[in-house]
Design a protein around this motif. Sequence first.
Motif, PDB file in Angstrom:
ATOM      1  N   ALA A 150     -17.625   2.853 -18.486  1.00 32.17           N
ATOM      2  CA  ALA A 150     -18.909   3.130 -19.148  1.00 32.17           C
ATOM      3  C   ALA A 150     -19.727   1.847 -19.072  1.00 32.17           C
ATOM      4  N   VAL A 168     -26.406   5.523 -21.274  1.00 33.57           N
ATOM      5  CA  VAL A 168     -24.968   5.288 -21.134  1.00 33.57           C
ATOM      6  C   VAL A 168     -24.614   5.788 -19.743  1.00 33.57           C
ATOM      7  N   LEU A 177     -21.906   6.453 -16.742  1.00 31.74           N
ATOM      8  CA  LEU A 177     -20.471   6.608 -16.515  1.00 31.74           C
ATOM      9  C   LEU A 177     -20.215   6.592 -15.019  1.00 31.74           C
ATOM     10  N   GLY A 191     -15.217  10.106 -21.194  1.00 29.30           N
ATOM     11  CA  GLY A 191     -16.433   9.346 -21.533  1.00 29.30           C
ATOM     12  C   GLY A 191     -17.531  10.254 -22.077  1.00 29.30           C
TER      13      GLY A 191
END
Length: 392
Positions: free
Chosen positions: A245, A226, A228, A100
Amino acid sequence: MARFDFDTLTDRTDSAAAKWADRTENEKRAGIVPMSVADMEFSCPPCVIRACEQAARHGIYGYTCADERFIQAVKGWMLRRHGLEISPEEITVIGGVVPGIALAVRAFTKPGEGVIVQPPVYPPFFSMAEANGRRLEKNPLLRDASGRYRMDFDGLERLASKPDVKLMVLCSPHNPAGRVWTREELERVRDICAPNGVILVSDEIHSDLVLHGPHTPMLNVDENAVMLIAPSKTFNIPGLQLAVALIRSPENRRRFVTELSSSGHGSVNYFGRAAAVAAYEEGGEWLDEALEYIGENYRVLASFFARELPDLTVSPLEGTYLAWVDFRPLGMQKEELDRFLREDCGLILAPGHIFGKEGEGFERFNLALPRAHLISALDRLGGKIKEIQHAQ
Ligand SMILES: Cc1ncc(COP(=O)(O)O)c(C=O)c1O
């Protein structure tokens, strides 16, 4: 009354466990339990084992999707444990948190552009940027005399304002510093990054492993982040290769998903999905007990150092099961320290220098192991150091 057993050691010799395979023949004979790589020496929650057995008995391990049950399990967990509301379209399944990070580096920066990281930090934070031809912009954490770390906001401001710095990879909670960043700290990061157009990738793989919290999910602070996450560290299932994600911004999601599909990834691990559903639906009680056990292991380690080796500072552990100890007062060069701990003391640790030069002279202890093995490792260390002191 404890419901789960964290005291029994499971022999992993024949399971291709990376950490165990790394032992020398002597270490195997001596029955040394490694405290290096960050997985646990605890059996997974019984609900996860049952789910894997059931999935194995099914007999068809075909192409798998992120079905409604999986989506609801992730949503429910994030809301109950972290107070984060997510909607199904914000969830993208990936094969791991490190993949990711690599995807985010490629999606949000161009070759040659800068990526901010805060060492000492988990080594792939460096390699995922560098291996993709991006420039590392290091903003080292600051450490006080008690071993507690904080962020250097002035340094961050300087780096974020460079025109070709487009991304910051944050470790929250931080491996190896053991910090659980406060909401105020995360807001300051957002207030520095957002006006400079720096996108935040927040690696929250350790976010369920919080001893002194609460953990603040970055999406509750910055809608453009973003995030993770993964059930892998939390429930000891990293070999099942599933992470998630969480991306709210439609534009950022489009860029991330484009990168994911163009790299040929995007399938869901059959066993990973089965284990994740069980863990997120039913694993909460196991996790609570695991955290109590890890908290006690930390107290055992911290009081050992305070009593036997008071010159060596143990950083306060707010999150993760990884304790960070400053061995610099022993005055050894890094190769000498590695050799002394491993060969003379029989300790298999993660040497601090792998987390960047800021980690030189430090060692990271994995505390997710049966207490008896932690105690015998500490006894070996204490005994050896006393031997040296007597000889002097
Ligand atoms: C901060 C951090 N991110 C990511 C990972 C590994 O993630 P994955 O196995 O999902 O790629 C680790 C493992 O130690 C970690 O500490």
